[in-house]
Scaffold this active site. Sequence first.
Site, short mmCIF file in Angstrom:
data_model
loop_
_atom_site.label_atom_id
_atom_site.label_comp_id
_atom_site.label_asym_id
_atom_site.label_seq_id
_atom_site.Cartn_x
_atom_site.Cartn_y
_atom_site.Cartn_z
N ASP A 21 14.27 46.97 57.39
CA ASP A 21 15.42 46.67 56.54
C ASP A 21 15.00 46.30 55.12
OD1 ASP A 21 17.05 47.21 58.65
OD2 ASP A 21 17.79 45.17 58.93
N SER A 75 20.31 33.29 60.25
CA SER A 75 19.26 32.29 60.48
C SER A 75 19.70 30.90 60.05
CB SER A 75 17.99 32.68 59.70
OG SER A 75 17.51 33.93 60.13
N THR A 89 23.96 39.40 59.44
CA THR A 89 22.94 39.39 60.49
C THR A 89 21.54 39.18 59.92
OG1 THR A 89 22.89 41.82 60.35
CG2 THR A 89 24.24 40.85 62.09
#
Length: 292
Positions: free
Chosen positions: A75, A193, A188
């Site tokens: 990513d 986190s 996400t």
Amino acid sequence: MKILLFSRAGIRHSADEVRRIFAAAEKCGFSVAVNEEFAPVAETLTGVSIPVEARYGSRVEPAGEESVMLCYGGDGTLLEGAARLDGAPVPVAGINSGRLGFLTSAPERGIEDIFESIRTRTLRIEERSMLAASGGFESGGGVRYALNEISVQRAGATMISVEVRVDGEPVATCHGDGTVISTPTGSTAYSLSAGGPVVAPQCRCLVISPVAPHNLTMRPVVVPDDSRISLRLLSSAEKAFCSADNRSERLLPNAEIEIARADRRIFLVVPHNISFYDTLRNKMMWGLDARG
């Protein structure tokens, strides 16, 4: 049709997979341009000669030719590659050679499938919103863009205090490691986190998530995506930096950062047979019953 191939030179690459990318492009009759950092690696792995005119630098301009950017990596690779388009409406596809991959959701074995979809013009493309940030950057003015998130974070061992306002109205002061403003696409990533919610990418909202807050009552807040969000450092002694996706820079003392939905978009290529919920289940083991 031109394929704008992007990858990072420092990650592990499979010679077989890189050869498959060039072979698939040749089979479909596509020309290939490669970022200048990865071009020498691709030449070594494949034996293909990449001329100077087929290499691009920190900014790529399609120059009127129909193009698709293909990012090979994780990513972070896709975020870095897409930033080089500088807002150009070019579809961005990802081949995942990383560990998780929400954006680069197509597996390595799907290389030929992606090229066939490009050739037959059957790409499934989703328009994703971006963020724009301006304000007290140490390096000067201008707008910083991000697909996933923009965050203000501490730069040292001392926690920072960040005043959060939405459309001019005070929301809270976050005492802790910082604050993250996320798009649905980025829900996400760092926001998750920090305890933020998972948001389907089609939702029209932004997520404000405190990072390691020194206050048990602090929780993430979801606001409409046409909101204007202000993050202000409350002490000139606090050292902090701002991150726009994977690009970070120092902030001035008492800096104030204005964040809003950007006027540009990213056009993300999504595999036909892999949905957002498939990715949640398969890569995050969403809903896995481990009771045995």
